[in-house]
Design an enzyme around this catalytic site. Structure first.
Site, PDB file in Angstrom:
ATOM      1  N   HIS A 162     -11.848  -8.973   2.475  1.00 35.02           N
ATOM      2  CA  HIS A 162     -11.036  -9.832   3.343  1.00 35.02           C
ATOM      3  C   HIS A 162     -11.869 -10.996   3.848  1.00 35.02           C
ATOM      4  CE1 HIS A 162      -7.611  -7.023   3.702  1.00 35.02           C
ATOM      5  NE2 HIS A 162      -8.549  -6.108   3.558  1.00 35.02           N
ATOM      6  N   GLY A 223      -5.843  -5.668   6.178  1.00 32.78           N
ATOM      7  CA  GLY A 223      -6.070  -7.006   6.701  1.00 32.78           C
ATOM      8  C   GLY A 223      -6.060  -7.033   8.216  1.00 32.78           C
TER       9      GLY A 223
END
Length: 267
Positions: A162, A223
């Site tokens: 990420h 996320g």
């Protein structure tokens, strides 16, 4: 093939019980079922399989047919599936993933799972393990040039890579236009999930996400965990944060003593 459509905060997948069914070509199947015009319509395909090391195994494919290590929203739905359909009577289960074995606590009402808390494990910030090419490690508020513009990123792996970008207004971004430039940037050898975040206060943030292999989705559990930890690394929030996504809210808590991230949300 019998399937079940499920969603966590709008992050939707097609689920197949592979304790009974067999999916011969899952990569092709993922592409077909994910098509929102000619297929079922989803962010990907998740297979619920037997495991030799945990209660169940989650095998996940993105909408483009690529294999993914982990999905936070998806694994909560796996927990609901196996309990609601009587594959287990336990409210604490383990699920094998490519990102390791995850521990789930199932919160039930009237015999059905309403929420799931997942121990997502320790956040990874070492650049080579994310992976991301960067001058320094960990990658915190580091510069990167994307489409000729300098941005600043904080990189975290939750079993998948990420890159978190803090912006003034995520809602004004045209992710369909800019998302691929982030996902396929040469700094990310395995591509990347890109999160665009506005800090509201010390306990609340809002985000949009461009997921590798799927494009913009209504939510991303890993996320949200990466965003919460990126906020902590940059000193923006407390250790417990509500992450507001397009599809709903996820509650994320970083346990400093155990160095692990706990995610709670609906399924």
């Amino acid at each position: 093939m019998k399937f079940t459509k499920m969603q966590g905060c709008g992050n939707d997948y097609v689920y197949v019980n592979c304790l009974k069914e067999k999916v011969v070509r899952p990569e092709e199947t993922a592409i077909r079922v994910s098509d929102r015009h000619c297929g079922i319509g989803s962010d990907g395909l998740i297979l619920i399989c037997p495991s030799a090391v945990a209660d169940f195994e989650m095998v996940m494919y993105n909408a483009d047919g690529s294999r993914s290590q982990m999905c936070g929203n998806g694994i909560r739905c796996v927990g609901k599936y196996v309990y609601d359909y009587g594959l287990t009577d336990k409210t604490e289960i383990t699920v094998e993933t490519l990102a390791g074995i995850k521990h789930l606590q199932l919160h039930t009402e009237n015999g059905k799972v309403t929420e799931v808390t997942v121990d997502m494990g320790a956040p990874i910030t070492e650049a080579i393990k994310i992976p991301v090419f960067a001058e320094k490690s960990p990658v915190i508020n580091a510069p990167i040039v994307i489409d000729g513009k300098e941005e600043h990123m904080t990189c975290v792996s939750m079993g998948n890579p990420h890159a978190v970008f803090f912006v003034e207004d995520p809602g004004k971004l045209s992710l369909e236009a800019i998302g691929p430039s982030y996902e396929f940037h040469p700094a990310f050898p395995e591509r990347v999930n890109a999160e665009f975040v506005k800090v509201l206060d010390r306990k609340n943030v809002e985000m949009r996400v461009w997921e590798r292999g799927s494009g913009e989705t209504l939510a991303c559990g890993t996320g949200a965990c990466a965003v919460a930890y990126a906020c902590i690394l940059n000193g923006y929030t407390e250790d417990e944060v509500t992450v507001k996504l397009l599809g709903g809210d996820l509650r994320i808590r970083y346990d400093r003593e155990k160095n692990t991230i706990l995610m709670t949300g609906p399924a």
